[in-house]
Motif scaffolding. Sequence first.
Motif, PDB file in Angstrom:
ATOM      1  N   GLY A  10       0.561  -1.255  -0.181  1.00  0.00           N
ATOM      2  CA  GLY A  10      -0.293   0.050   0.017  1.00  0.00           C
ATOM      3  C   GLY A  10       0.678   1.022  -0.024  1.00  0.00           C
ATOM      4  O   GLY A  10       2.045   1.438  -0.380  1.00  0.00           O
ATOM      5  N   GLY A  13       2.728   1.139   3.283  1.00  0.00           N
ATOM      6  CA  GLY A  13       3.787   0.213   3.914  1.00  0.00           C
ATOM      7  C   GLY A  13       5.424  -0.127   2.696  1.00  0.00           C
ATOM      8  O   GLY A  13       6.158  -0.167   2.934  1.00  0.00           O
ATOM      9  N   ALA A  33      -2.647  -8.465   1.604  1.00  0.00           N
ATOM     10  CA  ALA A  33      -4.293  -9.250   0.929  1.00  0.00           C
ATOM     11  C   ALA A  33      -4.230  -8.471  -0.928  1.00  0.00           C
ATOM     12  O   ALA A  33      -5.134  -9.269  -2.162  1.00  0.00           O
ATOM     13  CB  ALA A  33      -4.877  -9.079   1.366  1.00  0.00           C
ATOM     14  N   THR A  35      -5.735  -6.127  -1.872  1.00  0.00           N
ATOM     15  CA  THR A  35      -7.088  -5.387  -2.549  1.00  0.00           C
ATOM     16  C   THR A  35      -6.979  -4.495  -3.230  1.00  0.00           C
ATOM     17  O   THR A  35      -5.510  -3.923  -3.894  1.00  0.00           O
ATOM     18  CB  THR A  35      -7.072  -4.408  -1.152  1.00  0.00           C
ATOM     19  OG1 THR A  35      -6.331  -2.983  -0.618  1.00  0.00           O
ATOM     20  CG2 THR A  35      -7.816  -5.747   0.278  1.00  0.00           C
ATOM     21  N   ASP A  58      -3.532 -12.162   3.702  1.00  0.00           N
ATOM     22  CA  ASP A  58      -4.290 -12.115   4.561  1.00  0.00           C
ATOM     23  C   ASP A  58      -3.903 -12.105   5.557  1.00  0.00           C
ATOM     24  O   ASP A  58      -3.959 -12.763   6.194  1.00  0.00           O
ATOM     25  CB  ASP A  58      -5.588 -12.381   4.325  1.00  0.00           C
ATOM     26  CG  ASP A  58      -7.329 -11.635   4.824  1.00  0.00           C
ATOM     27  OD1 ASP A  58      -7.327 -10.577   6.364  1.00  0.00           O
ATOM     28  OD2 ASP A  58      -8.366 -11.160   3.967  1.00  0.00           O
ATOM     29  N   PHE A  80       1.407  -2.416   9.215  1.00  0.00           N
ATOM     30  CA  PHE A  80       0.568  -1.083   8.322  1.00  0.00           C
ATOM     31  C   PHE A  80      -1.105  -1.809   7.437  1.00  0.00           C
ATOM     32  O   PHE A  80      -1.444  -0.644   7.080  1.00  0.00           O
ATOM     33  CB  PHE A  80       1.466  -1.107   6.705  1.00  0.00           C
ATOM     34  CG  PHE A  80       2.899  -0.456   7.293  1.00  0.00           C
ATOM     35  CD1 PHE A  80       3.742  -0.960   8.049  1.00  0.00           C
ATOM     36  CD2 PHE A  80       2.475   0.500   7.523  1.00  0.00           C
ATOM     37  CE1 PHE A  80       4.722  -0.543   8.316  1.00  0.00           C
ATOM     38  CE2 PHE A  80       4.277   0.692   8.036  1.00  0.00           C
ATOM     39  CZ  PHE A  80       4.988   0.503   8.284  1.00  0.00           C
ATOM     40  N   SER A  84      -8.952   1.796   4.572  1.00  0.00           N
ATOM     41  CA  SER A  84      -7.644   2.915   4.793  1.00  0.00           C
ATOM     42  C   SER A  84      -8.227   4.400   4.681  1.00  0.00           C
ATOM     43  O   SER A  84      -8.085   5.748   5.025  1.00  0.00           O
ATOM     44  CB  SER A  84      -6.213   3.940   4.291  1.00  0.00           C
ATOM     45  OG  SER A  84      -6.159   3.468   3.199  1.00  0.00           O
ATOM     46  N   THR A  99     -11.304  -7.042   8.527  1.00  0.00           N
ATOM     47  CA  THR A  99      -9.590  -6.588   8.291  1.00  0.00           C
ATOM     48  C   THR A  99      -8.960  -5.846   9.241  1.00  0.00           C
ATOM     49  O   THR A  99      -7.940  -6.090  10.359  1.00  0.00           O
ATOM     50  CB  THR A  99      -9.111  -5.378   6.788  1.00  0.00           C
ATOM     51  OG1 THR A  99      -9.344  -6.181   5.465  1.00  0.00           O
ATOM     52  CG2 THR A  99      -7.602  -5.227   6.711  1.00  0.00           C
ATOM     53  N   SER A 132      -1.219   2.971  13.614  1.00  0.00           N
ATOM     54  CA  SER A 132      -1.925   3.851  13.745  1.00  0.00           C
ATOM     55  C   SER A 132      -2.143   4.966  12.872  1.00  0.00           C
ATOM     56  O   SER A 132      -1.110   5.671  12.537  1.00  0.00           O
ATOM     57  CB  SER A 132      -2.545   3.469  15.098  1.00  0.00           C
ATOM     58  OG  SER A 132      -4.353   3.812  14.591  1.00  0.00           O
ATOM     59  N   ASN A 188      -2.106  13.163   9.038  1.00  0.00           N
ATOM     60  CA  ASN A 188      -2.754  12.558   7.323  1.00  0.00           C
ATOM     61  C   ASN A 188      -0.918  12.744   6.465  1.00  0.00           C
ATOM     62  O   ASN A 188      -0.225  13.210   6.770  1.00  0.00           O
ATOM     63  CB  ASN A 188      -3.048  13.470   6.753  1.00  0.00           C
ATOM     64  CG  ASN A 188      -4.696  13.500   6.927  1.00  0.00           C
ATOM     65  OD1 ASN A 188      -4.999  13.439   8.084  1.00  0.00           O
ATOM     66  ND2 ASN A 188      -5.449  13.304   5.933  1.00  0.00           N
ATOM     67  N   LYS A 198      -7.355   9.825  -2.202  1.00  0.00           N
ATOM     68  CA  LYS A 198      -7.413  10.698  -1.695  1.00  0.00           C
ATOM     69  C   LYS A 198      -7.008  11.777  -2.045  1.00  0.00           C
ATOM     70  O   LYS A 198      -6.805  12.321  -2.952  1.00  0.00           O
ATOM     71  CB  LYS A 198      -5.744   9.824   0.143  1.00  0.00           C
ATOM     72  CG  LYS A 198      -6.022   8.862   0.304  1.00  0.00           C
ATOM     73  CD  LYS A 198      -6.756   8.653   1.275  1.00  0.00           C
ATOM     74  CE  LYS A 198      -6.869   7.135   1.761  1.00  0.00           C
ATOM     75  NZ  LYS A 198      -5.614   6.633   2.318  1.00  0.00           N
TER      76      LYS A 198
HETATM   77  P1  NAD Z   1      -3.404   2.066   1.718  1.00  0.00           P
HETATM   78  O1  NAD Z   1      -4.894   1.796   1.825  1.00  0.00           O
HETATM   79  O2  NAD Z   1      -2.645   3.083   0.602  1.00  0.00           O
HETATM   80  O3  NAD Z   1      -3.174   0.002   1.969  1.00  0.00           O
HETATM   81  C1  NAD Z   1      -2.888  -0.244   2.851  1.00  0.00           C
HETATM   82  C2  NAD Z   1      -2.443  -1.731   2.149  1.00  0.00           C
HETATM   83  O4  NAD Z   1      -2.967  -3.032   3.109  1.00  0.00           O
HETATM   84  C3  NAD Z   1      -2.634  -2.373   1.452  1.00  0.00           C
HETATM   85  O5  NAD Z   1      -1.993  -2.836   0.204  1.00  0.00           O
HETATM   86  C4  NAD Z   1      -4.236  -3.459   0.726  1.00  0.00           C
HETATM   87  O6  NAD Z   1      -3.465  -4.308   0.517  1.00  0.00           O
HETATM   88  C5  NAD Z   1      -3.153  -4.115   2.015  1.00  0.00           C
HETATM   89  N1  NAD Z   1      -4.222  -5.000   3.197  1.00  0.00           N
HETATM   90  C6  NAD Z   1      -5.288  -4.626   3.112  1.00  0.00           C
HETATM   91  N2  NAD Z   1      -6.778  -5.385   3.958  1.00  0.00           N
HETATM   92  C7  NAD Z   1      -5.678  -6.251   4.146  1.00  0.00           C
HETATM   93  C8  NAD Z   1      -4.984  -7.450   5.151  1.00  0.00           C
HETATM   94  N3  NAD Z   1      -6.489  -8.181   5.687  1.00  0.00           N
HETATM   95  N4  NAD Z   1      -4.861  -8.433   4.871  1.00  0.00           N
HETATM   96  C9  NAD Z   1      -3.397  -7.848   5.065  1.00  0.00           C
HETATM   97  N5  NAD Z   1      -2.718  -7.109   3.503  1.00  0.00           N
HETATM   98  C10 NAD Z   1      -4.544  -6.117   3.561  1.00  0.00           C
HETATM   99  O7  NAD Z   1      -3.172   2.813   3.598  1.00  0.00           O
HETATM  100  P2  NAD Z   1      -2.149   3.168   3.824  1.00  0.00           P
HETATM  101  O8  NAD Z   1      -2.317   5.266   3.584  1.00  0.00           O
HETATM  102  O9  NAD Z   1      -0.639   2.783   3.621  1.00  0.00           O
HETATM  103  O10 NAD Z   1      -2.421   2.947   5.453  1.00  0.00           O
HETATM  104  C11 NAD Z   1      -1.609   2.591   6.576  1.00  0.00           C
HETATM  105  C12 NAD Z   1      -1.366   2.658   7.704  1.00  0.00           C
HETATM  106  O11 NAD Z   1      -1.280   3.608   7.708  1.00  0.00           O
HETATM  107  C13 NAD Z   1      -3.315   1.952   8.079  1.00  0.00           C
HETATM  108  O12 NAD Z   1      -2.995   0.962   8.731  1.00  0.00           O
HETATM  109  C14 NAD Z   1      -3.330   3.283   8.259  1.00  0.00           C
HETATM  110  O13 NAD Z   1      -4.784   3.458   9.260  1.00  0.00           O
HETATM  111  C15 NAD Z   1      -2.149   3.778   9.027  1.00  0.00           C
HETATM  112  N6  NAD Z   1      -2.507   5.410   8.919  1.00  0.00           N
HETATM  113  C16 NAD Z   1      -2.273   5.955   7.323  1.00  0.00           C
HETATM  114  C17 NAD Z   1      -2.344   7.458   7.172  1.00  0.00           C
HETATM  115  C18 NAD Z   1      -2.416   7.746   6.069  1.00  0.00           C
HETATM  116  O14 NAD Z   1      -2.612   9.850   5.871  1.00  0.00           O
HETATM  117  N7  NAD Z   1      -2.263   7.229   4.939  1.00  0.00           N
HETATM  118  C19 NAD Z   1      -1.814   7.806   8.127  1.00  0.00           C
HETATM  119  C20 NAD Z   1      -1.802   7.559   9.469  1.00  0.00           C
HETATM  120  C21 NAD Z   1      -2.120   6.698   9.438  1.00  0.00           C
END
Ligand code: NAD
Length: 355
Positions: A10, A13, A33, A35, A58, A80, A84, A99, A132, A188, A198
């Motif tokens: 993601g 990550g 996973a 997604t 998953d 991660f 989201s 999830t 988080s 963010n 986003k």
């Molecule tokens: P994202 O949606 O871009 O990526 C999420 C990743 O998790 C994807 O690669 C997806 O395939 C994978 N995934 C989803 N469900 C899954 C499952 N059941 N098993 C295995 N993999 C799975 O999210 P992001 O923006 O990269 O956020 C990553 C983490 O950071 C999240 O926990 C989010 O809550 C947290 N976060 C995000 C932000 C932000 O601004 N984006 C800020 C603070 C915290």
Amino acid sequence: MTILVTGGAGFIGSNFVLDWLAQSAEPVINLDALTYAGNRQNLVALDDDARHIFVHGDIGDFDRVAKLLAEHQPRAVLNFAAESHVDRSIHGPEDFIQTNIVGTFRLLEAVRAYHGQLPAAAKNAFRFLHVSTDEVYGSLGQADPAFRETHRYEPNSPYSASKAASDHLVRAYHHTYGLPVLTTNCSNNYGPYHFPEKLIPLVIHNALAGKPLPIYGDGQQIRDWLYVKDHCSAIRRVLEAGRLGETYNVGGWNEKANLEVVHTLCAILDELSPRADGQSYATQITFVTDRPGHDRRYAIDASKLERELGWKPAETFETGIRKTVQWYLDHQDWVANVTSGAYKQWVGQQYGAAA
Ligand code: NAD
Ligand code: TYD
């Protein structure tokens, strides 16, 4: 030694995995996973790198995770993986419950079993780091101080409620079972590989595509923005030196109203990739219906992380946002690749005719 990262395909990550392997010889097992938000293309630079082992799976699959842990014996698990996107959680909360809550629970169960049978030295050295968000704290008034780690949890969206639940489970596994956990609550993020649903990548993408730039409500909602690579450096630092059972807020002291962010993006695009008709991209700004339950303001007080662990962000908003716009201009093939199929369907559902 090895670490296991979940959700490493993601946005955050994949930045984390790329940065980790640029700085360390330590291999990464990447469980994702795939997604709609997971993208193998983000990791293409690691295709021939034996230190990166990608596993399609998953976090909620206990047997799969247990097997991976037994096979690779990681010294740390960094979680991660999540659903989201707040807007998606409003249209369909089920995946978020599955999830973010059930998945994190099953992951914790597998990690607890693995941790319990490690020899003493490995057991003491092991870490479970949960990634988080500041959204678990709810919304601030204009004059309120920024969120500290002691702020009470007041999540307002299905997304933030599901993340709050996962944070509580992580905390409980420390207090009840002695699992050596660390939690980071970040503001963010923005930067490379950010999925264009986003605000920031959506605006860059729509601007270049000649589409409306949708501003929810009055556009005066405030977010606290951090360049993704600074989030990654904070996570590395907390993993290295964080105190067990503690949570650390991560942020760059950088509050901006959404409308200001969008005007900044338009001004940078006007300079780097001007419209053919000479007009500003700002003319594409369109006010649309507000998000239900829209949190008004987030602000992170990151002083604990700065004071205890000496972390500081490397980018200001001005340097980070310029890098980000340039990255999207240089990677339009990446954007074209992700803005197809299921994503297009989502845009139709969310923005209707304004899309
Ligand atoms: P994202 O949606 O871009 O990526 C999420 C990743 O998790 C994807 O690669 C997806 O395939 C994978 N995934 C989803 N469900 C899954 C499952 N059941 N098993 C295995 N993999 C799975 O999210 P992001 O923006 O990269 O956020 C990553 C983490 O950071 C999240 O926990 C989010 O809550 C947290 N976060 C995000 C932000 C932000 O601004 N984006 C800020 C603070 C915290
Ligand atoms: P987003 O990037 O979805 O992150 P989050 O909801 O987790 O903060 O949205 C950032 C802010 O931008 C938020 O206040 C909602 C607003 N927004 C818009 O005004 N228009 C949009 O099209 C999107 C996606 C978000």
